[in-house]
Design a protein around this motif. Structure first.
Motif, PDB file in Angstrom:
ATOM      1  N   UNK A   1       8.908  15.339  15.306  1.00 54.08           N
ATOM      2  CA  UNK A   1       8.034  14.186  15.013  1.00 54.08           C
ATOM      3  C   UNK A   1       7.967  13.914  13.516  1.00 54.08           C
ATOM      4  N   UNK A   2       7.992  12.628  13.180  1.00 50.29           N
ATOM      5  CA  UNK A   2       7.850  12.252  11.779  1.00 50.29           C
ATOM      6  C   UNK A   2       6.385  12.345  11.363  1.00 50.29           C
TER       7      UNK A   2
ATOM      8  N   UNK B   1      -2.741  -2.613   2.675  1.00 52.96           N
ATOM      9  CA  UNK B   1      -1.577  -3.139   1.958  1.00 52.96           C
ATOM     10  C   UNK B   1      -0.300  -2.863   2.745  1.00 52.96           C
ATOM     11  N   UNK B   2      -0.146  -1.645   3.259  1.00 52.86           N
ATOM     12  CA  UNK B   2       1.043  -1.287   4.030  1.00 52.86           C
ATOM     13  C   UNK B   2       1.178  -2.166   5.272  1.00 52.86           C
ATOM     14  N   UNK B   3       0.046  -2.351   5.991  1.00 47.40           N
ATOM     15  CA  UNK B   3       0.077  -3.166   7.202  1.00 47.40           C
ATOM     16  C   UNK B   3       0.375  -4.628   6.879  1.00 47.40           C
TER      17      UNK B   3
ATOM     18  N   UNK C   1       6.731   0.989   6.171  1.00 50.19           N
ATOM     19  CA  UNK C   1       6.806   2.113   7.098  1.00 50.19           C
ATOM     20  C   UNK C   1       5.596   3.035   6.968  1.00 50.19           C
ATOM     21  N   UNK C   2       5.178   3.564   8.118  1.00 51.06           N
ATOM     22  CA  UNK C   2       4.104   4.555   8.140  1.00 51.06           C
ATOM     23  C   UNK C   2       4.577   5.914   7.634  1.00 51.06           C
ATOM     24  N   UNK C   3       5.892   6.136   7.694  1.00 49.46           N
ATOM     25  CA  UNK C   3       6.417   7.485   7.541  1.00 49.46           C
ATOM     26  C   UNK C   3       7.085   7.751   6.199  1.00 49.46           C
TER      27      UNK C   3
ATOM     28  N   UNK D   1       9.202   2.857  -1.002  1.00 50.65           N
ATOM     29  CA  UNK D   1       9.557   1.569  -0.402  1.00 50.65           C
ATOM     30  C   UNK D   1       9.435   0.425  -1.406  1.00 50.65           C
ATOM     31  N   UNK D   2       8.410   0.471  -2.236  1.00 51.07           N
ATOM     32  CA  UNK D   2       8.236  -0.583  -3.237  1.00 51.07           C
ATOM     33  C   UNK D   2       9.328  -0.516  -4.296  1.00 51.07           C
TER      34      UNK D   2
END
Length: 301
Positions: free
Chosen positions: A146-147, A159-161, A166-168, A174-175
């Protein structure tokens, strides 16, 4: 032979008829866009009380893949970057000393641009004018380990949503990838006004610009429906900046026929972003009239 000629004649008539229909449809669409932007103005004006609405784009603005101002930087970076997206390499290339502080810095202009304090979960997305919820990420395959979900503060999670990251994976990684991938079209620092605009252009499609006497806005609004269908669009304001924070806008003539009109917007924090507006010449003329008080180069008429 007469049968052959008859079939050939019918085929020719069909081809000519199709060409005429396509020509008539193209003329109808051209005339529709040339005539007026009043349908869009009527929808957008109630969102901006106290502002004089001067322009609403008829096509979505986009961030192109390349910009001449970034080519030299890209040449230097390509030798070091190779094909790796190692975050540590990215942080060094983008002069990010402290990734955690950088994420907080990126949140600030996005919070300002959205006009809201980002709230946890869906509340933040709705407050920012996003009609749909973020799509959940697929569960990892059972045969794999599992991640691990990266822990975030409530504001970071909103902000992520909002940008469907990604949640992981760490937000900073990512930015940094977004900043590197788009290094040709903006100043390279997401923690700026240009960076905040780029994030919204990365996340959303179908986003036209609107210009008022006091602000530039990025809108969430679909295309104009056909004349025989009701207009059910519900525009939202995604991003805004006061006109006083726009230092200049350099606009160019049409590229690739009559469809793409590049502009580079410079902000008072030193950042810039290049956008492309796919529009008719009449729509572009309306845009140039709306920004006439702002400094910058304009295409020769």
């Amino acid at each position: 032979m007469s049968g052959e000629r008859g079939r050939l004649g019918r085929f020719t008539d069909a081809v000519l008829g199709g060409a005429r229909a396509a020509r008539d449809k193209a003329r109808e669409l051209r005339d529709e866009f040339r005539t007026s932007d009043e349908p869009e103005r009527a929808l957008v004006a109630p969102l901006l009380p106290g502002q004089e609405l001067r322009y609403v784009g008829l096509g979505p603005v986009r961030a192109p893949q390349t910009h001449k101002a970034g080519r030299q930087l890209a040449d230097v970076m390509a030798d070091e970057f190779v094909d790796s997206l190692d975050p540590k390499v990215l942080f060094g290339l983008l002069n990010i000393v402290n990734p955690v502080v950088w994420v907080d810095a990126v949140l600030t202009p996005v919070r300002m641009a959205a006009g809201v304090l980002l709230l946890p979960g869906n509340a933040g997305a709705l407050a920012a004018g996003v009609p749909e919820a973020a799509e959940p990420e697929p569960a990892p395959p059972q045969q794999r380990a599992p991640r691990v979900v990266i822990p975030l503060t409530p504001e970071q999670e909103a902000f992520r949503a909002l940008f469907r990251l990604s949640l992981y994976r760490p937000l900073a990684d990512q930015l940094a990838e977004i900043a590197y991938r788009r290094r040709f079209v903006f100043s390279g620092d997401l923690a700026t006004l240009a960076g905040s605009l780029l994030l919204f252009l990365e996340r959303y499609t179908g986003t036209p610009l609107a210009v008022t006497d006091t602000h530039l806005h990025l809108l969430r609004m679909g295309p104009r429906p056909d004349a025989d269908r009701p207009d059910r669009r519900q525009p939202r304001v995604l991003w805004s900046v006061e006109r006083g924070r726009v230092a200049r806008i350099d606009s160019e003539g049409g590229v690739g026929g009559l469809t793409r009109f590049p502009s580079t917007i410079f902000f008072d924090d030193g950042s810039w972003i290049r956008i492309v507006n796919p529009a008719t010449r009449d729509d572009q003329s309306r845009f140039l009239t709306a920004i006439r008080e702002l400094a910058g180069n304009r295409p020769a008429s």
